[in-house]
Each structure stands twice: as C-alpha cells, then as structure tokens.
Design a protein around this motif. Structure first.
Motif, PDB file in Angstrom:
ATOM      1  N   LEU A  81       0.800  -1.228   0.000  1.00 46.39           N
ATOM      2  CA  LEU A  81       0.000   0.000   0.000  1.00 46.39           C
ATOM      3  C   LEU A  81       0.833   1.279   0.000  1.00 46.39           C
ATOM      4  CD1 LEU A  81      -2.793  -1.056   2.546  1.00 46.39           C
ATOM      5  CD2 LEU A  81      -2.905  -1.044   0.046  1.00 46.39           C
ATOM      6  N   VAL A  82       1.961   1.279   0.705  1.00 44.76           N
ATOM      7  CA  VAL A  82       2.724   2.526   0.841  1.00 44.76           C
ATOM      8  C   VAL A  82       4.190   2.345   0.478  1.00 44.76           C
ATOM      9  CG1 VAL A  82       1.192   3.576   2.542  1.00 44.76           C
ATOM     10  CG2 VAL A  82       3.033   2.076   3.320  1.00 44.76           C
ATOM     11  N   ASP A  83       4.501   1.282  -0.244  1.00 36.61           N
ATOM     12  CA  ASP A  83       5.848   1.074  -0.785  1.00 36.61           C
ATOM     13  C   ASP A  83       6.937   0.914   0.269  1.00 36.61           C
ATOM     14  OD1 ASP A  83       4.951   1.160  -3.443  1.00 36.61           O
ATOM     15  OD2 ASP A  83       5.068   3.347  -3.484  1.00 36.61           O
ATOM     16  N   LEU A  84       6.602   0.268   1.388  1.00 33.41           N
ATOM     17  CA  LEU A  84       7.651  -0.155   2.295  1.00 33.41           C
ATOM     18  C   LEU A  84       8.567  -1.112   1.523  1.00 33.41           C
ATOM     19  CD1 LEU A  84       8.777  -0.470   5.283  1.00 33.41           C
ATOM     20  CD2 LEU A  84       7.333  -2.509   5.408  1.00 33.41           C
ATOM     21  N   PRO A  85       9.872  -0.871   1.475  1.00 34.35           N
ATOM     22  CA  PRO A  85      10.756  -1.749   0.695  1.00 34.35           C
ATOM     23  C   PRO A  85      10.645  -3.206   1.135  1.00 34.35           C
ATOM     24  CG  PRO A  85      11.911   0.246   1.326  1.00 34.35           C
ATOM     25  CD  PRO A  85      10.616   0.257   2.077  1.00 34.35           C
ATOM     26  N   THR A  86      10.551  -4.104   0.170  1.00 36.88           N
ATOM     27  CA  THR A  86      10.422  -5.521   0.475  1.00 36.88           C
ATOM     28  C   THR A  86      11.617  -6.023   1.272  1.00 36.88           C
ATOM     29  OG1 THR A  86       9.245  -5.783  -1.619  1.00 36.88           O
ATOM     30  CG2 THR A  86       9.974  -7.793  -0.520  1.00 36.88           C
ATOM     31  N   SER A  87      12.804  -5.514   0.939  1.00 37.79           N
ATOM     32  CA  SER A  87      14.007  -5.946   1.663  1.00 37.79           C
ATOM     33  C   SER A  87      13.945  -5.533   3.129  1.00 37.79           C
ATOM     34  CB  SER A  87      15.256  -5.366   1.004  1.00 37.79           C
ATOM     35  OG  SER A  87      15.199  -3.949   0.974  1.00 37.79           O
ATOM     36  N   VAL A  88      13.372  -4.366   3.414  1.00 37.20           N
ATOM     37  CA  VAL A  88      13.215  -3.912   4.794  1.00 37.20           C
ATOM     38  C   VAL A  88      12.210  -4.781   5.529  1.00 37.20           C
ATOM     39  CG1 VAL A  88      12.284  -2.034   6.211  1.00 37.20           C
ATOM     40  CG2 VAL A  88      13.939  -1.535   4.410  1.00 37.20           C
ATOM     41  N   PHE A  89      11.114  -5.125   4.867  1.00 40.06           N
ATOM     42  CA  PHE A  89      10.104  -6.005   5.450  1.00 40.06           C
ATOM     43  C   PHE A  89      10.722  -7.333   5.858  1.00 40.06           C
ATOM     44  CE2 PHE A  89       7.480  -9.701   4.126  1.00 40.06           C
ATOM     45  CZ  PHE A  89       6.585  -9.721   5.191  1.00 40.06           C
ATOM     46  N   ALA A  90      11.410  -7.987   4.934  1.00 40.58           N
ATOM     47  CA  ALA A  90      12.006  -9.289   5.216  1.00 40.58           C
ATOM     48  C   ALA A  90      13.085  -9.178   6.287  1.00 40.58           C
ATOM     49  CB  ALA A  90      12.587  -9.882   3.938  1.00 40.58           C
ATOM     50  N   ALA A  91      13.868  -8.107   6.250  1.00 39.03           N
ATOM     51  CA  ALA A  91      14.932  -7.926   7.235  1.00 39.03           C
ATOM     52  C   ALA A  91      14.357  -7.795   8.643  1.00 39.03           C
ATOM     53  CB  ALA A  91      15.762  -6.699   6.888  1.00 39.03           C
ATOM     54  N   ALA A  92      13.293  -7.013   8.800  1.00 44.44           N
ATOM     55  CA  ALA A  92      12.707  -6.800  10.126  1.00 44.44           C
ATOM     56  C   ALA A  92      12.134  -8.089  10.697  1.00 44.44           C
ATOM     57  CB  ALA A  92      11.623  -5.731  10.049  1.00 44.44           C
ATOM     58  N   VAL A  93      11.450  -8.862   9.862  1.00 46.91           N
ATOM     59  CA  VAL A  93      10.832 -10.109  10.325  1.00 46.91           C
ATOM     60  C   VAL A  93      11.897 -11.133  10.697  1.00 46.91           C
ATOM     61  CG1 VAL A  93       9.311 -12.016   9.707  1.00 46.91           C
ATOM     62  CG2 VAL A  93       8.755  -9.694   8.953  1.00 46.91           C
ATOM     63  N   CYS A  94      12.872 -11.344   9.811  1.00 46.50           N
ATOM     64  CA  CYS A  94      13.910 -12.338  10.067  1.00 46.50           C
ATOM     65  C   CYS A  94      14.824 -11.906  11.209  1.00 46.50           C
ATOM     66  CB  CYS A  94      14.718 -12.585   8.798  1.00 46.50           C
ATOM     67  SG  CYS A  94      13.792 -13.419   7.489  1.00 46.50           S
ATOM     68  N   LEU A  95      15.097 -10.616  11.311  1.00 47.57           N
ATOM     69  CA  LEU A  95      15.947 -10.103  12.391  1.00 47.57           C
ATOM     70  C   LEU A  95      15.382 -10.490  13.746  1.00 47.57           C
ATOM     71  CD1 LEU A  95      17.389  -6.482  12.558  1.00 47.57           C
ATOM     72  CD2 LEU A  95      16.464  -7.596  14.571  1.00 47.57           C
ATOM     73  N   LEU A  96      14.109 -10.249  13.942  1.00 52.94           N
ATOM     74  CA  LEU A  96      13.496 -10.537  15.236  1.00 52.94           C
ATOM     75  C   LEU A  96      13.502 -12.032  15.527  1.00 52.94           C
ATOM     76  CD1 LEU A  96      11.893  -9.551  17.718  1.00 52.94           C
ATOM     77  CD2 LEU A  96       9.822  -9.938  16.389  1.00 52.94           C
ATOM     78  N   ALA A  97      13.062 -12.841  14.560  1.00 53.79           N
ATOM     79  CA  ALA A  97      12.935 -14.272  14.801  1.00 53.79           C
ATOM     80  C   ALA A  97      14.293 -14.944  15.009  1.00 53.79           C
ATOM     81  CB  ALA A  97      12.190 -14.929  13.636  1.00 53.79           C
ATOM     82  N   TYR A  98      15.252 -14.650  14.142  1.00 54.56           N
ATOM     83  CA  TYR A  98      16.554 -15.286  14.270  1.00 54.56           C
ATOM     84  C   TYR A  98      17.362 -14.689  15.412  1.00 54.56           C
ATOM     85  CZ  TYR A  98      15.952 -18.171  10.146  1.00 54.56           C
ATOM     86  OH  TYR A  98      15.515 -19.124   9.260  1.00 54.56           O
ATOM     87  N   GLY A  99      17.102 -13.426  15.746  1.00 52.68           N
ATOM     88  CA  GLY A  99      17.722 -12.864  16.936  1.00 52.68           C
ATOM     89  C   GLY A  99      17.276 -13.592  18.181  1.00 52.68           C
ATOM     90  N   ASN A 100      15.982 -13.879  18.271  1.00 53.53           N
ATOM     91  CA  ASN A 100      15.460 -14.639  19.410  1.00 53.53           C
ATOM     92  C   ASN A 100      16.063 -16.038  19.458  1.00 53.53           C
ATOM     93  OD1 ASN A 100      13.773 -12.745  20.638  1.00 53.53           O
ATOM     94  ND2 ASN A 100      12.078 -13.184  19.247  1.00 53.53           N
ATOM     95  N   LEU A 101      16.186 -16.680  18.288  1.00 55.46           N
ATOM     96  CA  LEU A 101      16.763 -18.027  18.244  1.00 55.46           C
ATOM     97  C   LEU A 101      18.211 -18.012  18.729  1.00 55.46           C
ATOM     98  CD1 LEU A 101      16.829 -21.004  17.497  1.00 55.46           C
ATOM     99  CD2 LEU A 101      17.251 -20.332  15.115  1.00 55.46           C
ATOM    100  N   THR A 102      18.991 -17.058  18.240  1.00 52.00           N
ATOM    101  CA  THR A 102      20.390 -16.973  18.658  1.00 52.00           C
ATOM    102  C   THR A 102      20.503 -16.694  20.153  1.00 52.00           C
ATOM    103  OG1 THR A 102      20.883 -16.042  16.476  1.00 52.00           O
ATOM    104  CG2 THR A 102      22.608 -15.924  18.135  1.00 52.00           C
TER     105      THR A 102
END
Length: 438
Positions: A81-102
């Motif tokens: 809807l507002v052109d949030l960069p796809t790379s930023v979207f994926a980075a934020a989601v994976c950052l949180l999940a894999y940060g928690n795992l580590t």
C-alpha cells in the motif's frame, strides 16, 4: 533441545516464509494472516506444544504466534500500500525471529544479560543482512553497490531491536518488529555516502566504545545499546567529526559520574546503579542530537542550510556536557543555592547550584566548542563562542526547570531533554543571527 530453543526455531522457520515477498507479497500477507487465524483456534496438540509461550499455556491460545503472524501480515500490507521496501520487510521479520533463536542458543552457555543481548543482536544482524541480500538478488537489484547500506540497515535494526527487547517483554515482539521496519524505512530515504570499510570501522569503533562504557560501569546494558546506536548513526549520517563531539560527552560525562561517587551518594545527588546510566538517561541527553544528525542527512530535502543542524547538534551536546559536569562536579560541594531565589537549599535539591558546578559546566561547554572548532573548519572562533553560549544556556534552562517544574509530573530525563533542546535552539538561532548558518 530445550522447549525455548524448539519454539524459537519454529518461529524462525515461520519468519523465513517472509522471504517469499520478494516474489509475491500479496501471497505472503495472506499466508501470515491465515497462520494468525489458525493460531487462535489451536489450543492443544503438537503444534500448540511447539509454539506455546508460558503465557500462551496459561491462556490456552497461541496468542504469541497469532500476534507475530498478524503483525507480519500488516507489514506486508505496508509493502503493497505505501511502498515499504520488500528488503526492509524481510529484514525486520527475520531479524526478530533469528535474533530470538540466537539468544536462546547463547543462553545454554550463559544466562548473563550482556551475553544474551549480544547473542540476540549479532544473530539478528546476520539474519537481516542475509534477508536483504536474498530479496535484492531475487528481484534483480544490484547487491554489491548496496553492501554498505545493507550492513548499516542490519546493524541499526539489530541495535534498535536489542534495545527494545531489553526493556520490553517477549509478548511485545510485534511492536519491536514494526519499530525496526519503520526505522529502516526512514534510513533508506536518507543520504549515505559510505564505503564497506567505512561501515565496518564505524561498527567496530562504536561497539568498542559501548563495551568499554559497560565494562567501566558508566552505562547499563540498555545504556550501552542506546549509546552504540546513537554513535553509529552519527558516524554514518554525519561523519567522524560529529562522532568526536558526541563521544566527548559520553566519555567525560561518564567519568564525571564516578567523580567522588561515595561523597555524592552521602549528599543524595549520586546517580543510581553505581553511576551506570540507562537508555532513558542516554536518550534524554542525546535524542535532540540524534534528530539533528537525521535532519542533516536529509538536508538536501529541507529548505534549511545544513549548517543549522550542525550548530543545533553541537549546541545540544554542549548543553548535555555542561549540565552533566555542573551536576556531577557541583554535587560534591556544600551550600548550594536555588537558582530562582538564591536561597540556600539542601544538597540534591532540584534547581540547586554551586559556583563550582557552574564553573565546571561552563568548562564542559567550552570543551565541546573547542573540539567542534578544531574538527569543523566552517565553525571558526565565532562559531565556537556560539556553541559554548548555547551549552551554558542549556545548563541554565535545566537548573530553572529543576527549580520550578521538576518533580511535579516532569522527571529528570524530560528536563534533560528540554535542556538539550534549548541548547540546540540557541546554537542554531545564534548561528543564524551572526550569519554562520545562512
């Protein structure tokens, strides 16, 4: 494998699906929305045992998985809807999940706060780098020229997430993910001219200074993360001269906190936690400077000279330095007087000042001014005088606010923020008045 690690691994596996947004973001939004809906109806069985957090077990619903999935779906909608960069979207989601795992993997060896926080931050950083590279590669965007930006965004996001996770609860992970995505989105629109070496040096230097501040007990873990993030942004978006001005405050301010600490404790004016400053204290003193750095990076889009933001930055740091030295040095002397009436008051009274503290504060502002003059060729002696006056003015505002409003719904951190804001406005305003920031 412990239940915490199994759960973190399962969340990381779900988060990895966000990478599919590089091909079909609408499908990813629908997928995560469906996962969230299903999570709300699962109340037993292997999936429940795998994903359930302790709070989920007491409520009988996978609310943690549902919240994570709906938040991810919401971010995917922002991509559409507002052109949030796809790379930023994926980075934020994976950052949180894999940060928690580590973090959970690191806790097997040590449950110390500093170790767990480092595990989360490093794991999240690496995941964010990989996610951005993957998305860019799939979408056909060049990767190599964007490596400095990719690393900077990953480091900034990991530090912010680590900071938020250190003060929030696990159930607040969706808020952390949204905050990281929005911050990185902002940074993608700012002007950055750094190389791979620049960003590596910036990370190494800021992490090194942050660790030293923690090791010397001048900052808590939260304060350390806040300081590292602020310093990294200052180097990348401003430059090393800006960083030198900022770090002068952190270094001298931190050391002054330790000055005759036991005597200040007896006088009731010592910082809590053995003088280790937390994230709120760091932000209270440096938030205005951070805004000035961000505005400087975006100055090509603003109808204001970039020099205005330089003087605002230096003025705010001079005010923070002046106020800190005034309080920490002046706090060891007796017979303070209230700045508004000049009547004697007890040590530790808000708004109480000593002449020794005022001299120390003026010296602190002068130190910042001298550093700025030495490192910025455009400032000159007149600009140095402007910065010193701005710092002294900010210190005076802090004392006046302490004597009049502090304690009545206005805390010390708010007063610090207003004092540094006063220093920034004085610095920018005086620079404009004398023609230094035209």
């Amino acid at each position: 494998m412990t239940s915490s690690i199994r759960r973190a691994t399962a969340f990381a596996a779900i988060a990895t699906l966000s990478l599919a947004a590089s091909v079909l973001v609408a499908g990813v939004a629908a997928l995560f929305a469906a996962v969230g809906a299903v999570a709300l109806v699962i109340d037993d069985g292997p999936l429940f045992d795998l994903f359930a957090r302790p709070s989920d077990r007491s409520e009988g619903r996978l609310r943690g998985l549902a919240a994570f999935s709906f938040a991810t779906a919401g971010l995917a909608m922002l991509v559409m809807l507002v052109d949030l960069p796809t790379s930023v979207f994926a980075a934020a989601v994976c950052l949180l999940a894999y940060g928690n795992l580590t973090e959970q993997l690191v806790r097997i060896r040590s449950n110390a706060t500093i170790t767990a926080t480092a595990g989360f931050t490093v794991g999240g950083f690496l995941a964010a780098v990989v996610a951005q590279v993957f998305v860019r590669s799939v979408q056909g965007s060049p990767v190599e020229p964007a490596i400095p930006e990719i690393v900077f965004l990953a480091a900034s996001g990991a530090l912010l997430a680590g900071l938020l996770r250190s003060v929030l609860f696990e159930r607040d992970d969706p808020l952390v993910m949204f905050s990281v995505a929005l911050l990185l989105w902002l940074f993608t629109d700012l002007t950055m001219t750094v190389t791979e070496l620049d960003i590596v040096l910036a990370i190494a230097i800021t992490v090194g200074f942050g660790y030293v501040s923690w090791a010397l007990d001048t900052a808590s873990v939260t304060g350390m993360l806040t300081g590292i993030l602020l310093a990294l942004l200052t180097i990348v978006l401003g430059g090393y001269p800006w960083f030198a001005v900022l770090i002068s405050f952190f270094a001298l301010g931190g050391l002054s906190t330790k000055f005759r600490y036991e005597q200040k404790r007896e006088n009731g004016v010592a910082e809590a936690n053995e003088g280790a400053r937390g994230g709120g204290n760091v932000l209270g003193n440096a938030a205005v400077a951070l805004v000035a750095v961000l505005a400087f990076a975006a100055s090509d889009r603003l109808p204001v000279s970039e020099a205005v933001f330089l003087f605002a930055f230096a003025g705010s740091i001079a005010a923070a330095m002046s106020d800190t030295l005034s309080s920490e040095i002046g706090g060891v002397f007796d017979n303070p007087r209230l700045i508004t009436t000049w009547q004697p008051v007890e040590p530790g009274t808000d708004g109480g000042v000593t002449w020794q503290g005022e001299v120390a504060g003026a010296s602190g502002a002068t130190i910042v001014a001298l550093i700025a003059v030495a490192l910025f060729g455009s400032i000159g002696p007149l600009g140095g005088a402007v910065i010193a006056l701005a710092g002294i003015g900010g210190m005076t505002v802090d004392s006046l606010l302490g004597a009049t409003v502090e304690g009545e719904g206005v805390g010390n951190q708010s007063v610090n923020f207003l004092a540094t804001l006063s220093g920034a406005l004085l610095g920018a305003g005086l620079a404009l008045l004398v023609g230094l920031a035209a």
